[in-house]
Write an enzyme that holds these catalytic residues in place. Structure first.
Site, short mmCIF file in Angstrom:
data_model
loop_
_atom_site.label_atom_id
_atom_site.label_comp_id
_atom_site.label_asym_id
_atom_site.label_seq_id
_atom_site.Cartn_x
_atom_site.Cartn_y
_atom_site.Cartn_z
N ASP A 186 43.61 30.49 44.35
CA ASP A 186 43.91 31.65 45.19
C ASP A 186 45.40 31.93 45.37
O ASP A 186 45.76 33.07 45.68
CB ASP A 186 43.25 31.46 46.57
CG ASP A 186 41.76 31.70 46.52
OD1 ASP A 186 41.31 32.40 45.58
OD2 ASP A 186 41.04 31.20 47.38
N TYR A 217 36.80 35.34 51.40
CA TYR A 217 37.17 34.29 52.35
C TYR A 217 38.44 34.65 53.09
O TYR A 217 39.37 35.23 52.54
CB TYR A 217 37.36 32.95 51.65
CG TYR A 217 36.12 32.09 51.69
CD1 TYR A 217 35.76 31.44 52.86
CD2 TYR A 217 35.31 31.95 50.58
CE1 TYR A 217 34.61 30.67 52.92
CE2 TYR A 217 34.16 31.17 50.62
CZ TYR A 217 33.82 30.53 51.80
OH TYR A 217 32.68 29.77 51.85
#
Length: 724
Positions: free
Chosen positions: A352, A442
């Site tokens: 990420d 998320y």
């Protein structure tokens, strides 16, 4: 006839359903016109990566600021060697790049434009009022199918260094990449025909499909098995795979998590507000220098790391001097592998920070909810793909104080002496630096919490720095789910692996992990430190020596080289992990130090030879220690996207360089295993963990003894409305 009905349905969906989900792919396999599953391992040791994006319009953080009371950054000037590039400097970099020979007649994109930090020695020697070291920009660009790493000297207006990467992998994707590629499948006749019917040196991305019909939570409505492979540079649809025609799109009922969508609500508690009648105790000097209680540190947003905390110092309560604790701390990488090996899921192993930019995905913090009154907010100003400083993230960071009324354990000593009861309670107030990133489905909250006792806590949901140093990280948001024909577990064959949990009708929450690796350049009372593993070992008494048979002994082992400091945490091997300055001793002779107090200790269970784990090899241990090297900052390597894993923390550490009494960097990985449950549907509660950096023989005694307790006149008297 069936084809005509499907065509009508498709046309209807075109106006009511958005088919999106950006997913990186590490597939270097040849383009194919078939819809057969792709065997990644057959072509390359690299596994594909993926991520979801919903970018139907220009992202909020790329829009010009609309709040007229917000600060304008055009007049910003750097005042500290580590201050981020200003708007004026970003514009200057863009103009220098435009005139550079390599880019004059070719299309290019700037994937990263950040300050190239001065040499550490120069920063440590700099004092306020001194001239700043030469300002330079580190630029990662892509042009002509090649990735370029450049250093731009802002003083001379020249490109001072230019290299092309010889390792696998590509730079962090730009926001423009994410936005433009979303719509590429809809422009493909082959893709539309598919809907109607239901290695190369290329940057590839996978687009997966979701339905937005009747819900804002499209993640709960996957069009399972339909994926499209797209060339990121040309926007060409390379391959279409449709393996889920028999799987229904999950129903939209009960998937909308917004408060406005609820039919009723329960107010279980009354609103709470913590007041500061004399205002906050911290100050922000020159936009980036934070001073609070006995702490001082430099703070700045970063497009890849999210937030960087530098030059962390604490004031000694005895001598009054400012003492060095940490030169630099940041979130180095976030690795999220999903545990479903099927065709539409095996590539979902995300990085990420290195692939998407943890800071680029930062969310504006919500006053009164993310941060209380009297918080200080800091914006993130980043360069867009063309170099313009258009990527403004307002309220990207906040600095605030917390009063832990339920944690007054800092000094509480009831006792009877000479017939009198001694009872003292000191309230614990901490300073927290917070940032939150929404990386697709998320949400991550990272807090650096600083405490007056010297602890720094780093938390994922929160990260904290104190004299006690705390780091805390929290996970929230929406699960990535899989469509299934099953609506009840009694329909599932006992031999079938769902790779997760049936959460609702036609919805499976897939098992996955989260690993957050932190870079901690410790400088405990100076740059030359050592790493000490303090083992607790069982010892036995001699016969008749004591009524006791056994006891524990602390055995100190100083790590000589990097491999000595590769730590896999074990309950059966209880240890402490100290970073000490062997040349600085307390008055009784102990080396001053800080210790890493582990938390979030889930270990990676993937096979080390599994392609995604080769890229995520930095999660093979919870602790690593390396000698300081300015080029070794990103645990997954400079270029993470589609890499083969040959430039990772594990590769560097296996060189086994000397680390005793050296300038060293400690790396710590927080880990979470996530087996989804029904309470995670349609949006999951927050999960958090943290680890601490805690002083160990750093102070001569408890550093908070002189902090007074609160008395009645210190605080206002507030009454509830009903009794006012």
């Amino acid at each position: 006839m069936e084809g005509k009905n499907l065509l009508r349905y498709t046309l209807f969906l075109f106006f009511t359903v958005l088919l999106i989900l950006l997913t990186f792919s590490d597939l270097p396999s040849p383009p194919s016109n078939t819809a057969d599953p792709l065997d990644c391992a057959a072509y390359s040791p690299v596994l594909c990566t993926s991520k979801n994006r919903f970018l139907s319009k220009k992202p909020d953080f790329l829009r010009k600021p609309t709040n007229p009371t917000r600060r304008r950054h055009s007049a910003d000037v750097p005042r500290h060697p580590l201050d981020p590039l200003t708007v004026a400097e970003l514009n200057k970099v863009r103009k220098i790049i435009q005139k550079y020979d390599l880019f004059e007649n070719i299309a290019y994109a700037l994937h990263s434009v950040v300050l190239e930090e001065p040499e550490k020695k120069a920063v440590l020697e700099w004092k306020k009022g001194d001239p700043l070291p030469p300002r330079k920009a580190a630029v990662v660009a892509r042009a002509g199918g090649v990735s370029h790493v450049l250093t731009v000297d802002l003083g001379s207006g020249e490109v001072a260094r230019h290299e092309t990467g010889d390792l696998s992998g590509y730079p962090t994707m730009t926001v423009e990449d994410m936005t433009s590629v979303t719509w590429a499948p809809l422009a493909s006749a082959d893709f539309n025909r598919t809907v109607v019917e239901r290695g190369e040196k290329r940057r590839l991305i996978k687009v997966q499909c979701y339905s937005l019909k009747d819900t804002a939570n499209f993640y709960m409505r996957p069009i399972e098995g339909l994926t499209v492979l797209v060339d990121l540079d040309t926007k060409e649809v390379v391959q279409i795979t449709d393996k889920g025609k028999h799987i229904p799109i999950p129903n939209a009922a009960n998937t909308d998590y917004r408060f406005a969508a609820q039919n009723s609500y329960q107010r279980l508690i009354n609103p709470i507000s913590i007041e500061q009648p004399k205002g906050p105790s911290f100050t922000i000097e020159d936009d980036h220098l934070v001073k609070w209680a006995n702490w001082e540190f430099h703070l700045k947003p970063d497009p890849r790391a999210g937030v960087i905390v530098s030059r962390v110092m604490v004031r000694d309560p005895g001598s009054g001097e400012m003492r060095n604790v940490m030169y630099k701390g940041l979130t180095s990488e976030l690795f999220v592998p999903y545990m479903d090996p099927t065709d539409a899921w095996y590539f979902k192993t995300y990085m990420d920070a290195g692939e998407y930019g943890f800071g680029l995905q930062a969310m504006p913090l919500d006053p009164l909810n993310d941060c209380p009154r009297n918080a200080y907010y800091m914006d993130g100003v980043f360069a867009a793909a063309d170099g313009t400083p258009d990527a403004l993230i307002e309220y990207g960071l906040c600095v605030r104080e917390l009063w832990w009324r339920d944690r007054m354990e800092t000094l509480r000593k009831p006792n009877h002496r000479d017939g009198a009861l001694i009872r003292e309670v000191r309230p614990k107030v901490t300073l927290v630096v917070r940032m939150a990133a929404s990386v697709a489905n998320y949400d991550y909250i990272v807090d650096w919490e600083f405490q007056t006792d010297g602890l720094i806590r780093i938390k994922c949901i929160k990260v904290l720095l104190i004299v006690h140093l705390l780091y805390k990280v929290g996970l929230s948001g929406i699960l990535m789910v899989k469509g299934t024909p099953y609506s009840n577990t009694n329909q599932v064959n006992n031999q079938e692996n769902l790779y997760g949990t049936l959460l609702s009708e036609n919805v499976i929450g897939v098992i996955h992990d989260h690993y957050i690796t932190f870079y901690l350049d410790m400088d405990v009372d100076g740059s030359d430190n050592s790493f000490v593993k303090v083992n607790l070992q069982r010892e036995y008494t001699e016969p008749n020596e004591s009524p006791r048979m056994s006891y524990l002994k602390a055995v100190r082992n100083v790590a000589k080289t990097e491999k000595d400091a590769q730590i896999k945490l074990k309950l059966s091997d209880p240890s402490e992990f100290h970073v000490v300055n062997p040349t600085k001793k307390t008055r009784v002779g102990n080396p001053v130090g800080y210790k890493v107090v582990p938390g979030g200790t889930a270990a990676n269970l993937l096979d080390p030879n599994d392609p995604p784990q080769k890229r995520g090899a930095f999660t093979n241990n919870q602790i690593w220690v390396t000698p300081y090297n300015k080029t070794e900052q990103w645990a997954g390597g400079l270029f993470v996207y589609q890499s083969h894993g040959e430039d990772t923390l594990e590769v560097w550490s296996n060189r086994d360089r000397p680390i005793e009494n050296k300038d060293i960097v400690v790396w710590y990985t927080l880990g979470f295993h996530h087996i989804p449950c029904q309470e995670d549907f349609p949006i999951m509660p927050t999960v958090s963990s943290s680890f601490d950096l805690k002083p160990v023989n750093f102070f001569e005694s408890n550093p908070i003894l002189k902090i007074p307790p609160n008395v009645e006149n210190d605080l206002p008297i507030c009454k509830a409305d009903a009794s006012a």
